[in-house]
Enzyme design. Structure first.
Site, PDB file in Angstrom:
ATOM      1  N   GLY A   1       0.661  -1.539  -0.081  1.00  0.00           N
ATOM      2  CA  GLY A   1       0.156  -0.405  -0.208  1.00  0.00           C
ATOM      3  C   GLY A   1       0.610   1.179  -0.326  1.00  0.00           C
ATOM      4  O   GLY A   1       0.893   2.336  -0.573  1.00  0.00           O
TER       5      GLY A   1
ATOM      6  N   GLY B   1      -3.417 -14.767  14.836  1.00  0.00           N
ATOM      7  CA  GLY B   1      -4.170 -13.450  14.928  1.00  0.00           C
ATOM      8  C   GLY B   1      -2.855 -12.999  14.353  1.00  0.00           C
ATOM      9  O   GLY B   1      -1.900 -12.579  14.396  1.00  0.00           O
TER      10      GLY B   1
ATOM     11  N   HIS C   1     -15.358 -27.645 -21.252  1.00  0.00           N
ATOM     12  CA  HIS C   1     -15.567 -29.449 -21.009  1.00  0.00           C
ATOM     13  C   HIS C   1     -14.088 -30.241 -21.224  1.00  0.00           C
ATOM     14  O   HIS C   1     -13.339 -29.629 -22.587  1.00  0.00           O
ATOM     15  CB  HIS C   1     -16.584 -30.215 -21.326  1.00  0.00           C
ATOM     16  CG  HIS C   1     -16.762 -31.543 -21.219  1.00  0.00           C
ATOM     17  ND1 HIS C   1     -16.970 -32.042 -20.296  1.00  0.00           N
ATOM     18  CD2 HIS C   1     -16.654 -32.710 -21.801  1.00  0.00           C
ATOM     19  CE1 HIS C   1     -17.133 -33.056 -20.137  1.00  0.00           C
ATOM     20  NE2 HIS C   1     -16.738 -34.512 -20.987  1.00  0.00           N
TER      21      HIS C   1
ATOM     22  N   THR D   1       4.932  -7.457   4.176  1.00  0.00           N
ATOM     23  CA  THR D   1       5.270  -8.161   4.434  1.00  0.00           C
ATOM     24  C   THR D   1       4.537  -9.539   2.706  1.00  0.00           C
ATOM     25  O   THR D   1       5.159 -10.351   3.146  1.00  0.00           O
ATOM     26  CB  THR D   1       4.016  -8.628   6.045  1.00  0.00           C
ATOM     27  OG1 THR D   1       3.890  -7.816   6.762  1.00  0.00           O
ATOM     28  CG2 THR D   1       2.600 -10.338   5.382  1.00  0.00           C
ATOM     29  N   CYS D   2       3.384  -8.985   2.652  1.00  0.00           N
ATOM     30  CA  CYS D   2       3.268  -9.849   0.887  1.00  0.00           C
ATOM     31  C   CYS D   2       4.901 -10.157   0.695  1.00  0.00           C
ATOM     32  O   CYS D   2       4.896 -11.419  -0.261  1.00  0.00           O
ATOM     33  CB  CYS D   2       2.290  -8.909   0.038  1.00  0.00           C
ATOM     34  SG  CYS D   2       1.858  -9.832  -0.784  1.00  0.00           S
TER      35      CYS D   2
ATOM     36  N   GLU E   1      -2.550 -23.239   5.951  1.00  0.00           N
ATOM     37  CA  GLU E   1      -1.620 -22.903   4.176  1.00  0.00           C
ATOM     38  C   GLU E   1      -0.263 -23.300   4.680  1.00  0.00           C
ATOM     39  O   GLU E   1       0.221 -24.355   4.086  1.00  0.00           O
ATOM     40  CB  GLU E   1      -1.511 -21.423   4.019  1.00  0.00           C
ATOM     41  CG  GLU E   1      -3.033 -20.819   3.307  1.00  0.00           C
ATOM     42  CD  GLU E   1      -3.055 -19.357   2.678  1.00  0.00           C
ATOM     43  OE1 GLU E   1      -3.639 -19.513   1.909  1.00  0.00           O
ATOM     44  OE2 GLU E   1      -1.716 -18.628   3.667  1.00  0.00           O
TER      45      GLU E   1
ATOM     46  N   ALA F   1      10.779   5.733  11.271  1.00  0.00           N
ATOM     47  CA  ALA F   1       9.855   6.695  10.688  1.00  0.00           C
ATOM     48  C   ALA F   1       9.207   6.285  12.431  1.00  0.00           C
ATOM     49  O   ALA F   1       8.708   5.156  11.843  1.00  0.00           O
ATOM     50  CB  ALA F   1       9.975   7.256   9.985  1.00  0.00           C
TER      51      ALA F   1
ATOM     52  N   ARG G   1     -12.639 -19.566  10.523  1.00  0.00           N
ATOM     53  CA  ARG G   1     -13.843 -18.836  10.867  1.00  0.00           C
ATOM     54  C   ARG G   1     -13.998 -18.098   9.102  1.00  0.00           C
ATOM     55  O   ARG G   1     -13.003 -17.488   9.422  1.00  0.00           O
ATOM     56  CB  ARG G   1     -14.151 -18.495  12.360  1.00  0.00           C
ATOM     57  CG  ARG G   1     -14.994 -18.087  12.573  1.00  0.00           C
ATOM     58  CD  ARG G   1     -14.471 -17.823  14.538  1.00  0.00           C
ATOM     59  NE  ARG G   1     -13.130 -17.373  14.555  1.00  0.00           N
ATOM     60  CZ  ARG G   1     -13.298 -15.662  14.581  1.00  0.00           C
ATOM     61  NH1 ARG G   1     -14.293 -15.189  14.384  1.00  0.00           N
ATOM     62  NH2 ARG G   1     -12.071 -14.940  14.757  1.00  0.00           N
TER      63      ARG G   1
ATOM     64  N   ALA H   1      -8.637 -15.682  -1.706  1.00  0.00           N
ATOM     65  CA  ALA H   1      -7.818 -17.279  -2.139  1.00  0.00           C
ATOM     66  C   ALA H   1      -7.711 -17.793  -1.147  1.00  0.00           C
ATOM     67  O   ALA H   1      -6.319 -17.220   0.397  1.00  0.00           O
ATOM     68  CB  ALA H   1      -7.226 -17.975  -2.965  1.00  0.00           C
TER      69      ALA H   1
END
Length: 452
Positions: free
Chosen positions: A15, A262, A435, A42-43, A182, A115, A205, A341
């Site tokens: 972000g 969490g 198909h 993090t990602c 995961e 910072a 959940r 996902a």
């Protein structure tokens, strides 16, 4: 009043980087960004990217087995953790370099240090430098949370999973969310003896009940030793490993215990409350629909706001912030019908309402089909996939779609486009099936499984 910068961003994750790049390159703003760890957040460094690479690595075990059924003379050999880890961190370093170069190319000044906020227009770096900014954007993300109990300091979190010196032989994972599930599947696929504790009645959940039950069944049949209604009482270091005492008597000793119970927003010590920024119960930055905090010059995006904690959402929030503040076009980030996902084995892809949520809102029809997919059926495996649609009886719109299957993440992205456009069940029915595929079931389910 003149400022050193038009925008100062704290945090070099998805972000913050998006906001900084757009503000500088497209809006012509003078922008600085401070990141105390590694660019990418993090990602890129300790989340989505390394985790997905581990998912890929863990998927080769059943693939080797299936190959033999398909006539291939295959010897799987052993998994070399050290080789994978070396390649993994080389890739993360490459991606970090791309993030840093892209910021620099966009004209953003980068400070590789911590910072903190001193007041509505001032930030201070760990080296003592002080800068003023017309706008401050907090994008510091979140961190794993481990509850305190006897021996809790022996636990690792998802952050450390990519840094293990060696692959454990036996491992306990505590938690029932998507990160816990995961990693349970990942480590199981890599040949680790995995036990998972979750104190609730069912894992995942917040996801559709039928879908999460299907995932849990497939996890256990795949080899994960799952115990719901179970929690850790204490842990103790012994010569054999970490001795774990549980609430249900499932006591054992493990090489590694990972907690995924969490995540908390990274706001500790940032000076936000002192600057007048309102924080929530978990320490999250409270923002309005435009990501503005209680201090007009300070904004926040991403996991630090604890809205929808997904990388693409943080990126959209960062872009909307720039539209609002630097282009004068007030823009709310769209948090409606966000697909996601869970990269378990099999994966869970979901968009829209769960059956439980939809039933509370209006009369619905539920279309659901569980079956054995042809690829693994041919190989003699008992895998089952699930395709599910939630439909409004009044408007006929598809309110939710839930897929449990290999590559469900890829499928749900395309289903999300149709659902975001307001597709009805009849729109799905008019679509000719591809198909043979698993996903053709989404357009061939003609009769409701149940009506609520």
């Amino acid at each position: 009043m003149s400022f050193d910068y038009d925008l100062f961003v704290i945090g070099g994750g998805s972000g913050g980087v998006r906001a900084a790049r757009l503000a500088s390159s497209e809006a012509g703003a003078k922008v600085a960004l401070a990141e105390e760890y590694r660019m990418g957040g993090t990602c890129v460094i300790r989340g989505c990217v390394p985790k997905k690479l581990m998912v890929f690595a863990s998927g080769y075990t059943p693939a080797f087995e299936d190959a033999r059924a398909y006539g291939w003379d295959v010897t799987s050999g052993a998994f070399d953790w050290s080789r994978f880890k070396t390649n993994l961190h080389a890739e993360l370093t490459r991606l970090e370099g791309i993030y840093t170069r892209n910021l620099g190319n966009a004209g953003v000044e980068i400070f590789h240090t911590r910072a903190v906020v001193k007041d509505a227009h001032t930030v201070e770096l760990a080296n003592g430098q002080v800068f003023t900014a017309k706008h401050i954007l907090v994008a510091t993300g979140g961190r794993p949370f481990v509850p305190e109990f006897p021996g809790s300091d022996l636990a690792v979190t998802s952050n450390e999973m990519f840094l293990l010196d060696a692959l454990p032989k036996k491992m306990l994972i505590v938690g029932g969310g998507f990160i816990a599930c995961e990693f349970a599947c990942i480590m199981n696929g890599l040949g680790v003896d995995v036990t998972q504790f979750y104190r609730g009645a069912q894992v995942l959940r917040g996801f559709d009940d039928e879908a999460r039950g299907h995932v849990a069944d497939q996890m256990t049949s795949g080899g994960v030793n799952l115990h719901v209604g179970t929690d850790v009482v204490s842990m103790k270091k012994t010569p054999d490993g970490i001795a774990v005492k549980s609430t249900t008597g499932h006591d054992d000793t493990y090489d590694v215990v990972m907690y995924a119970t969490g995540r908390n927003p990274n706001t500790d010590g940032l000076g936000l409350a002192e600057a007048g920024v309102k924080l929530g119960r978990k320490g999250e930055v409270v923002v309005d629909d435009y990501s503005q905090t209680s201090v007009p010059s300070i904004y926040a995006v991403g996991d630090v706001t604890d809205r929808i904690n997904l990388t693409p959402v943080a990126i959209r929030e960062g872009a909307a912030f720039v539209e609002t503040v630097f282009h004068g076009r007030p823009t709310k980030p769209d948090h409606d019908l966000v697909a996601s996902a869970v990269f378990t084995q099999p994966e869970l892809g979901t968009v829209g309402l769960t059956e439980e949520e939809a039933r509370e809102r209006e009369p619905i029809e539920v279309y659901s089909a569980a079956f054995r997919p042809m690829q693994t059926l041919f190989a003699g495996r008992e895998d089952r996939v699930l395709m599910k649609l939630i439909v409004s009886r009044e408007t006929r719109k598809v309110l939710g779609c839930h897929i449990v299957a290999p590559n469900a993440g890829e499928m749900i992205q395309l289903a999300a486009i149709a659902i975001k456009m307001g597709a009805t069940k009849e729109d799905f029915d008019r679509t000719v099936a591809v198909h043979p595929t698993m996903s053709e079931e989404l357009v061939t389910m003609k009769t409701p499984t149940r009506v609520a």
